[in-house]
Write an enzyme that holds these catalytic residues in place. Sequence first.
Site, mmCIF file in Angstrom:
data_model
loop_
_atom_site.group_PDB
_atom_site.id
_atom_site.type_symbol
_atom_site.label_atom_id
_atom_site.label_comp_id
_atom_site.label_asym_id
_atom_site.label_seq_id
_atom_site.Cartn_x
_atom_site.Cartn_y
_atom_site.Cartn_z
ATOM 1 N N ARG A 238 -67.865 -35.200 -28.744
ATOM 2 C CA ARG A 238 -69.313 -34.307 -27.803
ATOM 3 C C ARG A 238 -68.844 -32.538 -27.130
ATOM 4 N NH1 ARG A 238 -72.182 -38.825 -25.763
ATOM 5 N NH2 ARG A 238 -72.292 -40.915 -27.778
ATOM 6 N N ARG B 230 -75.268 -31.754 -25.023
ATOM 7 C CA ARG B 230 -76.451 -31.568 -23.976
ATOM 8 C C ARG B 230 -75.983 -30.169 -22.821
ATOM 9 N NH1 ARG B 230 -79.021 -36.598 -22.904
ATOM 10 N NH2 ARG B 230 -76.996 -37.518 -22.595
ATOM 11 N N ASP C 51 -73.996 -39.307 -35.903
ATOM 12 C CA ASP C 51 -74.011 -40.551 -35.319
ATOM 13 C C ASP C 51 -73.526 -41.145 -35.362
ATOM 14 O OD1 ASP C 51 -74.896 -40.917 -31.400
ATOM 15 O OD2 ASP C 51 -75.009 -42.807 -33.047
ATOM 16 N N TYR D 297 -73.739 -53.482 -30.266
ATOM 17 C CA TYR D 297 -74.856 -52.849 -30.210
ATOM 18 C C TYR D 297 -76.448 -53.449 -31.385
ATOM 19 C CZ TYR D 297 -73.700 -48.389 -28.207
ATOM 20 O OH TYR D 297 -73.350 -47.534 -27.624
HETATM 21 O O1 CP3 Z 1 -68.710 -35.368 -30.936
HETATM 22 C C1 CP3 Z 1 -69.671 -34.294 -31.185
HETATM 23 O O2 CP3 Z 1 -69.422 -33.613 -31.160
HETATM 24 C C2 CP3 Z 1 -70.298 -35.389 -32.454
HETATM 25 C C3 CP3 Z 1 -71.370 -35.691 -31.784
HETATM 26 C C4 CP3 Z 1 -71.183 -37.348 -32.077
HETATM 27 C C5 CP3 Z 1 -72.630 -37.675 -30.886
HETATM 28 N N1 CP3 Z 1 -72.777 -39.432 -31.424
HETATM 29 C C6 CP3 Z 1 -73.336 -37.292 -31.385
HETATM 30 C C7 CP3 Z 1 -74.857 -37.809 -30.018
HETATM 31 C C8 CP3 Z 1 -70.510 -37.628 -31.551
HETATM 32 C C9 CP3 Z 1 -68.723 -38.140 -32.235
HETATM 33 C C10 CP3 Z 1 -71.103 -39.802 -31.524
HETATM 34 C C11 CP3 Z 1 -70.900 -41.005 -31.673
HETATM 35 C C12 CP3 Z 1 -71.363 -42.144 -30.864
HETATM 36 N N2 CP3 Z 1 -73.094 -42.175 -30.874
HETATM 37 C C13 CP3 Z 1 -70.825 -43.057 -30.085
HETATM 38 C C14 CP3 Z 1 -68.878 -42.989 -29.802
HETATM 39 C C15 CP3 Z 1 -68.535 -41.792 -28.747
HETATM 40 C C16 CP3 Z 1 -68.667 -42.343 -27.506
HETATM 41 O O3 CP3 Z 1 -69.132 -41.368 -26.711
HETATM 42 O O4 CP3 Z 1 -67.842 -43.495 -27.341
HETATM 43 C C17 CP3 Z 1 -71.484 -43.471 -29.988
HETATM 44 C C18 CP3 Z 1 -71.356 -45.494 -28.452
HETATM 45 C C19 CP3 Z 1 -72.766 -43.190 -29.805
HETATM 46 C C20 CP3 Z 1 -74.047 -44.091 -29.269
HETATM 47 C C21 CP3 Z 1 -74.999 -42.727 -28.648
HETATM 48 N N3 CP3 Z 1 -75.230 -42.224 -29.797
HETATM 49 C C22 CP3 Z 1 -75.108 -42.966 -27.366
HETATM 50 C C23 CP3 Z 1 -73.994 -44.159 -26.584
HETATM 51 C C24 CP3 Z 1 -75.965 -41.975 -26.716
HETATM 52 C C25 CP3 Z 1 -75.961 -41.736 -25.030
HETATM 53 C C26 CP3 Z 1 -77.062 -41.188 -25.055
HETATM 54 C C27 CP3 Z 1 -77.711 -40.465 -23.921
HETATM 55 O O5 CP3 Z 1 -78.483 -40.045 -24.608
HETATM 56 O O6 CP3 Z 1 -76.706 -40.956 -22.697
HETATM 57 C C28 CP3 Z 1 -76.173 -40.756 -28.229
HETATM 58 C C29 CP3 Z 1 -77.162 -39.880 -27.717
HETATM 59 C C30 CP3 Z 1 -75.621 -38.664 -28.744
HETATM 60 N N4 CP3 Z 1 -75.547 -38.787 -29.553
HETATM 61 C C31 CP3 Z 1 -76.189 -37.380 -28.246
HETATM 62 C C32 CP3 Z 1 -75.350 -36.668 -29.164
HETATM 63 C C33 CP3 Z 1 -74.912 -35.513 -28.586
HETATM 64 C C34 CP3 Z 1 -77.122 -37.209 -26.760
HETATM 65 C C35 CP3 Z 1 -77.687 -36.262 -26.303
HETATM 66 C C36 CP3 Z 1 -78.463 -36.351 -27.353
HETATM 67 O O7 CP3 Z 1 -79.439 -37.148 -27.416
HETATM 68 O O8 CP3 Z 1 -78.379 -35.207 -27.358
#
Ligand code: CP3
Length: 356
Positions: free
Chosen positions: A33, A37, A82, A158
């Site tokens: 990540r 944000r 994602d 999920y």
């Molecule tokens: O690492 C990186 O910079 C690449 C981007 C990336 C995202 N999601 C963008 C994202 C990666 C590698 C993921 C993988 C992902 N997504 C996982 C596996 C990694 C981990 O964190 O365990 C999982 C479980 C997800 C599912 C998911 N998507 C979750 C739990 C969330 C968070 C919800 C929240 O808002 O807290 C997301 C949204 C998400 N995917 C964000 C980002 C940067 C959050 C910020 C946003 O909405 O811009």
Amino acid sequence: MSEQFERSGQVNDRFLRACRSFEVDRTPVWFMRQAGRYLPEYRALRKDLGILEFCRNPERAVEATLQPLRRMEVDAAILFSDIMVPVAEMGVDVRVEPGLGPVVADPFRSPKDVSRLRPPLEVEASVSYVMEAIRVLRKELTVPLIGFAGAPFTLASYLVEGRASRTFERTKALMYGDRRTWHHLMTSLTANVLTYLRAEVEAGVQAVQVFDSWVGTLDPADYAHFVLPHMREIFSGLADLGVPRIHFGVGTAELLTLMRDAGADVVGVDWRILLNDAWERVGFDVGVQGNLDPAVCLAPWEAVELKALAVLRRAAGRPGHIFNLGHGVLPGTPVENLQRLVELVHERTANPGEAS
Ligand code: CP3
């Protein structure tokens, strides 16, 4: 220097070398990540767009991937996407809600639900925007590009729970209560994940990471029976492509020897286990990635430094360590702490005998 590098004119291959447990001039560092944000420029680019919608536009995905690289000298880029992106293209109605994560409109609970997944994933018809972003990035980048996918267990959790869960009770009810359907679901997800990862490599990613973020909820016996065979299939199904494979999970201390047996080149670990203990469990012939607690990065720099140096001490300069956090960067992280962390890792691990 690898052939892949000579073709693209890239210069920094310490990440790819470390994935192979070769000697490196400095320990490579990148952050899960690292786009997100905590970066004001990401928030500006993101505005009110849903994350899946954001990811469907290759220009935006490319820009978000590049943003952290302009801020700090990380040794790898991770494609901005994602884990739910390919799932949304498999016929599943899924949204990703801020602060909550993925929400599936009509969760999978019965044998007939599994047939709602559409394998094999038709890459060019459904996720061509991901492949397009990869092709553009390969022209722009001077560091290796990591592609990724969610692992079948984490994706299944999920699909079955319908959203994030602490107990995974519905997932486990299916797993224990209807083994056939469980294996059918996992087999279908495995085929899709493998197709997707192979397409990412063919489009140009130079390493892949499989995120099994929530598999730490299982005990080793259940992991071995219900998950491991599928993970083996993914990693062996990627072997002929010759790119490093990273296998990451959270809370997996007791699963690490089994995860090693899944066959990846590098195992990613969280901070709940000391790095040297984790490495002993996966075996020193396999690389390790980790494992600073992301919450530490919100503390004053002196605390970050102390904890990061402890990670480096436990890695003990062995080849095959990739410095990372134990999970993704938290939104409240000061950018400066990550910038200083990259510098610290590079400075403290400089190895004058090894040119990059
Ligand atoms: O690492 C990186 O910079 C690449 C981007 C990336 C995202 N999601 C963008 C994202 C990666 C590698 C993921 C993988 C992902 N997504 C996982 C596996 C990694 C981990 O964190 O365990 C999982 C479980 C997800 C599912 C998911 N998507 C979750 C739990 C969330 C968070 C919800 C929240 O808002 O807290 C997301 C949204 C998400 N995917 C964000 C980002 C940067 C959050 C910020 C946003 O909405 O811009």
